[in-house]
Design an enzyme around this catalytic site. Structure first.
Site, PDB file in Angstrom:
ATOM      1  CE  LYS A 178      -7.217   1.488  -8.971  1.00 51.18           C
ATOM      2  NZ  LYS A 178      -7.869   1.887  -7.690  1.00 51.18           N
ATOM      3  CD  GLU A 181      -9.557   0.728  -3.811  1.00 48.53           C
ATOM      4  OE1 GLU A 181      -9.400  -0.476  -3.539  1.00 48.53           O
ATOM      5  OE2 GLU A 181      -8.887   1.321  -4.685  1.00 48.53           O
ATOM      6  NE  ARG A 182      -7.128   1.017   1.403  1.00 50.58           N
ATOM      7  CZ  ARG A 182      -6.124   0.247   1.791  1.00 50.58           C
ATOM      8  NH1 ARG A 182      -4.939   0.789   2.030  1.00 50.58           N
ATOM      9  NH2 ARG A 182      -6.294  -1.053   1.943  1.00 50.58           N
ATOM     10  CB  SER A 231       1.660  -3.048  -2.452  1.00 47.64           C
ATOM     11  OG  SER A 231       0.785  -3.784  -3.292  1.00 47.64           O
ATOM     12  CB  CYS A 286       7.679   3.936  -1.639  1.00 46.36           C
ATOM     13  SG  CYS A 286       7.767   5.362  -2.715  1.00 46.36           S
ATOM     14  CD  GLU A 386       6.407  -1.029   1.293  1.00 46.67           C
ATOM     15  OE1 GLU A 386       6.768   0.119   0.994  1.00 46.67           O
ATOM     16  OE2 GLU A 386       5.747  -1.762   0.519  1.00 46.67           O
TER      17      GLU A 386
END
Length: 486
Positions: A178, A181-182, A231, A286, A386
């Site tokens: 998966k 979606e961006r 995240s 990250c 963050e």
């Protein structure tokens, strides 16, 4: 861009491009222009269950394919990625926004991970002891574990998937991914090239979507393991729900990486390295440098030099020549970043450079210029959270120990760097810092494919990290055979 050029994104299941069963879609934007470039389906639980069943069926035959033959398919895949690197880099810049040079670097890191996975015949070798007792011997053998679910982020749409599926399929597993979606277009292109390399149908599958797809992977009994990068809140959720369902889970989460600059550091190198680490990829990584703890003796000089270099950064569309800083991923993320800048001002930090005032920040697209705060303390939100944007916080300390203590206060612990010429300081830093990936006089200590991406604390949930031997072990299980010859 006209509506007729907007691409309709499909799922890839069992070697076929399939429309989702959902009618719900989301727009995919070029973050440099705000234009819609594609529509991605927000697939259903039924969609992901279909992909899992297909992958599970493919596993029955794929696990029996000899390891060298699996490796040869990945060799072919590696060659195709090299042949198409320019196309892949442009696609990354189009849907992610990072500059073309950074996108090229990401493609190369993805290719390196495929290269590492082609070593599966050697990596999967077992161990033997010829004599454990009289006429007894034992051997250890590695085997794949089944269907792997991979959940990948927008910020590295090629590199992070290549941390996962090449090693997973090289070791005999099948894979359901998966992607964010961006950034769905790059993911689908990776699937097309895998098919061209000769990977059998059903071994690699893609289901686009959001929560339903994630939960479908986490809950399905035929998914053996989950690899996740994203995240911190979602990583914690994935780890808890996945392990409750008795799955192996590796969940790589957020970060607040600290750099410590001592008074004996080469400030020219330190400012260049930290500039690239803080503002490269618009701070959306990250391993970005988020906080600098600089010794008071050189703090003024450091801030002045860093700000001068930040003022020279070219901001704009990542496909334009000379651009260093591209947009953040979405308008909502830009607004969130602006709120953090306001928060830093309200809490008393000194705003040395305001990225809101850059000309590009006022144009179309989701731009925020390089932003630098000085005199930041650990009570401030800009230190604690963050931000995932081109915002750098500078804290002033009296010595190395104070810098380490500040870094260790953070609940995140992906990476940390020190800038110094003193070997003793490096050793004390190495032994006392609570972080998994360390750098000396470099800004981004991200490891190569053959070493683990080893975050600590709330930057990682699980036991076996991505990449290196950890990755191999995560995607395999062992049998121990003891034999008596009579």
């Amino acid at each position: 861009m006209t509506q007729t050029t907007v691409k309709n994104v499909k799922n890839y299941i069992g070697g076929e491009w399939i429309e989702s069963r959902t009618e719900k879609t989301e727009d995919v934007f070029n973050p440099a222009t705000g234009e819609v470039i594609a529509q991605v389906p927000i697939s259903t639980t039924e969609d992901v269950h279909h992909a899992i069943e297909v992958a599970n069926e493919a596993f029955k035959t794929w696990k029996e394919v000899p390891v060298p033959k699996r490796a040869r398919i990945l060799f072919k895949y590696q060659q195709l990625l090299v042949e198409h690197w320019e196309e892949l880099a442009k696609l990354i810049t189009l849907e992610n926004g990072k500059n073309y040079a950074e996108a090229y670097g990401e493609v190369q890191r993805g290719i390196e991970n495929v290269e590492f996975a082609t070593g599966a015949p050697s990596l999967m070798m077992g161990e033997q002891l010829a004599s454990i007792a009289t006429e007894l011997e034992s051997g250890v053998y590695r085997y794949p574990i089944g269907v792997i679910g991979g959940i990948t982020p927008f910020n590295f749409p090629m590199m992070v998937p290549c941390w996962m599926f090449p090693m997973a399929i090289a070791t005999g597993n099948t894979f359901v991914m998966k992607p964010s979606e961006r950034t769905p277009l790059l993911a689908n292109r990776l699937a097309e090239l895998l098919e061209e390399a000769g990977l059998p149908n059903g071994v690699f599958n893609i289901v686009h979507g959001a929560h339903d797809v994630v939960n479908g992977l986490l809950d399905h009994k035929k998914v053996a393991a989950i690899s996740f990068v994203g995240s911190q809140p979602v990583a914690e959720y994935v780890y808890k729900r996945g392990t409750q369902n008795l799955k192996r889970v590796q969940a790589l989460a957020g970060a607040k990486n600290h750099s410590i600059v001592l008074s004996d550091a080469n400030l020219e190198n330190a400012t260049t390295q930290i500039l690239n680490a803080a503002f490269g990829s618009a701070g959306e990584r990250c391993m970005a440098a988020s906080v600098v703890a600089v010794e008071e003796d050189v703090a003024d000089e450091f801030v002045t030099l860093l700000t001068q270099k930040a003022n020279e950064i070219k901001i704009g569309n990542g496909l334009d020549e000379g651009v260093f800083l591209g947009p953040v991923i979405r308008d909502q993320h830009k607004e969130r970043t602006l709120q953090y800048i306001e928060s830093g001002e309200e809490e008393g930090a000194n705003l040395v450079r305001d990225g809101r005032t850059d000309e590009a920040a006022k144009q179309e697209g989701y731009f925020v210029g390089p932003t630098i705060f000085d005199h930041v303390t650990s009570e401030m939100k800009i230190w604690q959270d963050e931000i995932f944007a081109p915002v750098l916080s500078i804290a002033r300390v009296n010595n190395l120990e104070e810098g380490v203590d500040l870094a260790n206060e953070s609940r995140f612990a992906n990476g940390a760097c020190i800038f110094t010429r003193d070997g003793g300081s490096v050793r004390r830093f190495r032994e006392t810092i609570d972080a998994g990936m360390l750098g000396v006089n470099i800004g981004v200590p991200a490891p190569m494919a053959f070493l683990p991406f080893s975050g600590w604390k709330d930057s990682f949930y699980g036991d076996l990290h991505a990449n290196g031997k950890d990755g191999l072990q995560f995607y395999t299980r062992k049998k121990v055979l003891t034999t008596k010859w009579v």
